[in-house]
Design an enzyme around this catalytic site. Structure first.
Site, mmCIF file in Angstrom:
data_model
loop_
_atom_site.group_PDB
_atom_site.id
_atom_site.type_symbol
_atom_site.label_atom_id
_atom_site.label_comp_id
_atom_site.label_asym_id
_atom_site.label_seq_id
_atom_site.Cartn_x
_atom_site.Cartn_y
_atom_site.Cartn_z
ATOM 1 N N ARG A 90 0.853 -1.189 0.000
ATOM 2 C CA ARG A 90 0.000 0.000 0.000
ATOM 3 C C ARG A 90 0.892 1.244 0.000
ATOM 4 O O ARG A 90 2.018 1.206 0.504
ATOM 5 C CB ARG A 90 -0.900 -0.001 1.241
ATOM 6 C CG ARG A 90 -1.698 1.297 1.427
ATOM 7 C CD ARG A 90 -2.597 1.254 2.645
ATOM 8 N NE ARG A 90 -3.095 2.592 2.986
ATOM 9 C CZ ARG A 90 -3.958 2.858 3.940
ATOM 10 N NH1 ARG A 90 -4.446 1.865 4.668
ATOM 11 N NH2 ARG A 90 -4.343 4.099 4.176
ATOM 12 N N HIS A 91 0.384 2.342 -0.555
ATOM 13 C CA HIS A 91 1.037 3.637 -0.414
ATOM 14 C C HIS A 91 0.782 4.133 1.010
ATOM 15 O O HIS A 91 -0.271 4.718 1.298
ATOM 16 C CB HIS A 91 0.477 4.652 -1.417
ATOM 17 C CG HIS A 91 0.754 4.339 -2.850
ATOM 18 N ND1 HIS A 91 2.026 4.197 -3.354
ATOM 19 C CD2 HIS A 91 -0.078 4.141 -3.904
ATOM 20 C CE1 HIS A 91 1.962 3.935 -4.641
ATOM 21 N NE2 HIS A 91 0.700 3.889 -5.000
ATOM 22 N N VAL A 92 1.715 3.901 1.907
ATOM 23 C CA VAL A 92 1.535 4.324 3.297
ATOM 24 C C VAL A 92 2.911 4.541 3.915
ATOM 25 O O VAL A 92 3.863 3.816 3.629
ATOM 26 C CB VAL A 92 0.730 3.272 4.097
ATOM 27 C CG1 VAL A 92 1.469 1.945 4.216
ATOM 28 C CG2 VAL A 92 0.343 3.798 5.477
#
Length: 322
Positions: A88-90
């Site tokens: 995920r983009h996190v």
């Protein structure tokens, strides 16, 4: 002698304990516009081949989380069927803060200016797939913003082209602390510490083929045959749709201003690149001078400055892409 009654075992089937690879929990907190869609497409093929769970979040625009959101996400990740790879983009998450085992992290980053330019035009015009399907990227964007010249955006200090917007890569490694969003030495050092402590590999997109070779060796349960799949004709058909449309190169003057704004990003990028090259040496992979990959580079389109009395001042143009 004890005679066992065989009927005692009738109907009972012992399930052997599942032997999990190490690590059985892998997190790829992918950095935006650093080839992550290419890698996720590759992972979708590999999960079928190598029998691991791929948990691919469809949340793309929420990288910073409050404490409750962090706890909920970490708990949800930890409940995945192991072995799993979560992506995920996190920004970096500290699992131990909530009493859980820290997974192994991997990531890939990219020359910061190249990443910025790709993101600038992707927000406006999408990629080849968007073009083919006549999809409008960011529908609510006004035309004066969509067609804003990137050099004007930089030189006239539009928010999109200035800090903290251009301080982008470091927070992915620094983490969720509010100070991780502030361009400066504190966030830079914390990002380096987290990388050294928690990441098995941070590669650079400009050398993606070598990244895949190292991942095959370091994480064979997940990445076995990654290079072969990446070079296959079937995969290339999938990967061709991720090229950003209508990219243009900022002027040398704008690039120089942008480089100064991104000096912490370049400090981190060069540190990662040095560590990556050291790891390649340990595995016998040589780093060779190579032509820029046009899929990922704008460097080949930037002309080096000619001789002048300001040669020292302009040396950055030659150094950014070394």
């Amino acid at each position: 002698m004890v005679h066992r009654n065989s009927s005692f075992l009738d109907g009972y089937h012992h399930e052997p304990t599942k032997v999990l690879p190490f690590p059985s929990q892998l997190v790829y907190n992918r950095v935006g516009k650093c080839g992550s869609r290419t890698v996720v497409q590759l992972l979708r093929v590999l999960t079928e081949r190598n029998h691991f769970s791929l948990i691919n979040s469809d949340i793309h625009n929420k990288t910073r989380l409050n404490r409750i959101e962090q706890m909920e996400l970490i708990n949800n990740i930890s409940l995945g069927d192991q072995p799993y790879l979560y992506t995920r983009h996190v920004h970096f998450l500290n699992f131990t803060r909530f009493g859980l085992e820290q997974p192994v992290y991997i990531n890939i980053i990219r020359d910061p200016i190249n990443r910025f330019v790709s993101n600038y035009f992707f927000r406006r015009f999408g990629d080849w797939r968007s073009e083919q399907n006549h999809q409008i990227r960011t529908p609510g964007m006004k035309d004066e913003e969509r067609y804003l010249d990137i050099s004007d955006c930089i030189l006239e200090n539009y928010p999109e082209c200035n800090n903290p917007r251009v301080f982008y890569i470091i927070p992915y490694f620094c983490g969720q602390h509010p100070k991780c969003r502030d361009p400066g030495e504190w966030a830079l050092q914390r990002a380096k510490e987290n990388m050294n402590r928690n990441y098995l590999l941070v590669g650079i997109l400009e050398e993606l083929e070598d990244v895949l070779l190292l991942l095959e060796r370091l994480l064979p349960h997940y990445f076995k045959d990654a290079s072969a799949v990446y070079h296959s004709s079937e995969y290339k058909k999938l990967g061709n749709g991720t090229n950003t449309m209508k990219k243009q190169v900022p002027s040398p003057e704008a690039l120089k201003v942008l480089f100064q704004r991104m000096r912490y990003e370049y400090n981190f990028y060069n540190y990662v690149k040095d560590q990556f090259h050291l790891l390649k040496q340990k595995f016998g992979l040589k780093t060779r001078a190579r032509a820029p990959n046009k899929k990922y580079e704008i460097a080949s389109q930037v002309e080096s400055p000619g001789p002048s009395h300001d040669d020292d001042d302009n040396a950055w143009l030659q150094d950014i892409y070394r």
